[in-house]
Motif scaffolding. Sequence first.
Motif, short mmCIF file in Angstrom:
data_model
loop_
_atom_site.label_atom_id
_atom_site.label_comp_id
_atom_site.label_asym_id
_atom_site.label_seq_id
_atom_site.Cartn_x
_atom_site.Cartn_y
_atom_site.Cartn_z
N UNK A 1 83.85 6.86 62.18
CA UNK A 1 83.88 5.47 61.36
C UNK A 1 83.37 5.76 59.72
N UNK A 2 83.61 4.84 58.95
CA UNK A 2 83.19 4.67 57.61
C UNK A 2 81.84 3.94 57.73
N UNK A 3 80.80 4.95 57.05
CA UNK A 3 79.50 4.18 57.08
C UNK A 3 79.48 3.35 55.35
N UNK A 4 80.07 3.74 54.61
CA UNK A 4 79.78 3.36 53.20
C UNK A 4 80.94 3.66 52.26
N UNK A 5 81.26 2.91 51.47
CA UNK A 5 82.06 3.19 50.31
C UNK A 5 81.14 3.49 49.25
N UNK A 6 81.53 4.85 48.68
CA UNK A 6 80.76 5.32 47.68
C UNK A 6 81.12 5.08 46.18
N UNK A 7 82.68 4.94 46.17
CA UNK A 7 83.18 4.86 44.86
C UNK A 7 84.61 4.42 45.04
N UNK A 8 85.09 3.36 44.21
CA UNK A 8 86.43 2.53 44.14
C UNK A 8 86.63 2.61 42.90
N UNK A 9 87.90 2.87 42.52
CA UNK A 9 88.57 2.74 41.20
C UNK A 9 89.81 2.71 41.17
N UNK A 10 90.67 2.14 40.00
CA UNK A 10 91.91 2.31 39.82
C UNK A 10 92.17 3.32 38.83
N UNK A 11 93.38 4.15 39.36
CA UNK A 11 93.52 5.24 38.55
C UNK A 11 94.57 5.03 37.27
N UNK A 12 95.02 5.67 36.58
CA UNK A 12 95.77 5.46 35.34
C UNK A 12 97.15 5.11 35.92
N UNK A 13 97.45 5.60 37.04
CA UNK A 13 98.82 5.46 37.54
C UNK A 13 98.81 4.25 38.37
N UNK A 14 97.96 3.24 38.65
CA UNK A 14 98.04 2.06 39.19
C UNK A 14 96.99 2.37 40.74
N UNK A 15 97.35 3.71 41.31
CA UNK A 15 96.75 4.06 42.56
C UNK A 15 95.39 3.67 42.68
N UNK A 16 94.94 3.22 44.05
CA UNK A 16 93.57 2.85 44.34
C UNK A 16 92.81 4.21 44.81
N UNK A 17 91.94 4.67 44.32
CA UNK A 17 90.99 5.98 44.91
C UNK A 17 89.82 5.28 45.47
N UNK A 18 89.31 5.63 46.37
CA UNK A 18 88.06 5.28 47.33
C UNK A 18 87.58 6.56 47.85
N UNK A 19 86.30 6.53 47.77
CA UNK A 19 85.50 7.69 48.22
C UNK A 19 84.56 7.21 49.45
N UNK A 20 84.64 7.78 50.50
CA UNK A 20 84.07 7.14 51.73
C UNK A 20 83.08 8.06 52.25
N UNK A 21 81.92 7.40 52.90
CA UNK A 21 80.97 8.20 53.50
C UNK A 21 81.18 7.88 55.07
#
Length: 121
Positions: free
Chosen positions: A2-22
Motif C-alpha cells: 500500500x501507499x504510505x505517503x505521497x511524496x510529490x504531485x505535479x502537473x506536467x507541461x502536457x497536462x498529465x498528472x505526475x505523482x511520486x509515492x512511497x
Amino acid sequence: MRIVKSLQNKVCTDGSQMREFLLESPLTPEFLAFLRSFGTVKEYPHMKRPYFSFEQEHFLSIKGFVGDSSVEVRYRKEFFDLTSDYFHLLLFYAKQGDNGTRKMREITDSIQEMMKVRLPR
C-alpha cells in the motif's frame, strides 16, 4: 502493498498528472509479473539498480527501481478522473494471485468501456 505517503504531485507541461509515492514495501519482481497482465513492462536489469517502466495505454505509466519503495506514476489528463485510483487497485490486487488478476481485469475492462465514449472514432 500500500501507499504510505505521497511524496510529490505535479502537473506536467502536457497536462498529465505526475505523482511520486512511497510504498510500505519495496517493489518486487512478482509485482512486475502482475503488471504484465495489464500493459507493457520494460526492465533494465543491467543498470546499477534494476530499473523498470510500465505503460498502459490511456491509463498510466509507472517508473521505478526494483527493490525500491518509491515509484513515479503518471496519469493522462484526458482520463485522470477514471484512472486516478488505478495504481492503488493494482497494489491491492497484486497480492491476491489469480483471483486478483481476474478482478483487476474486470476493473480494467470496465474503465476501458467508459473511455470509449471519449476516444475519437
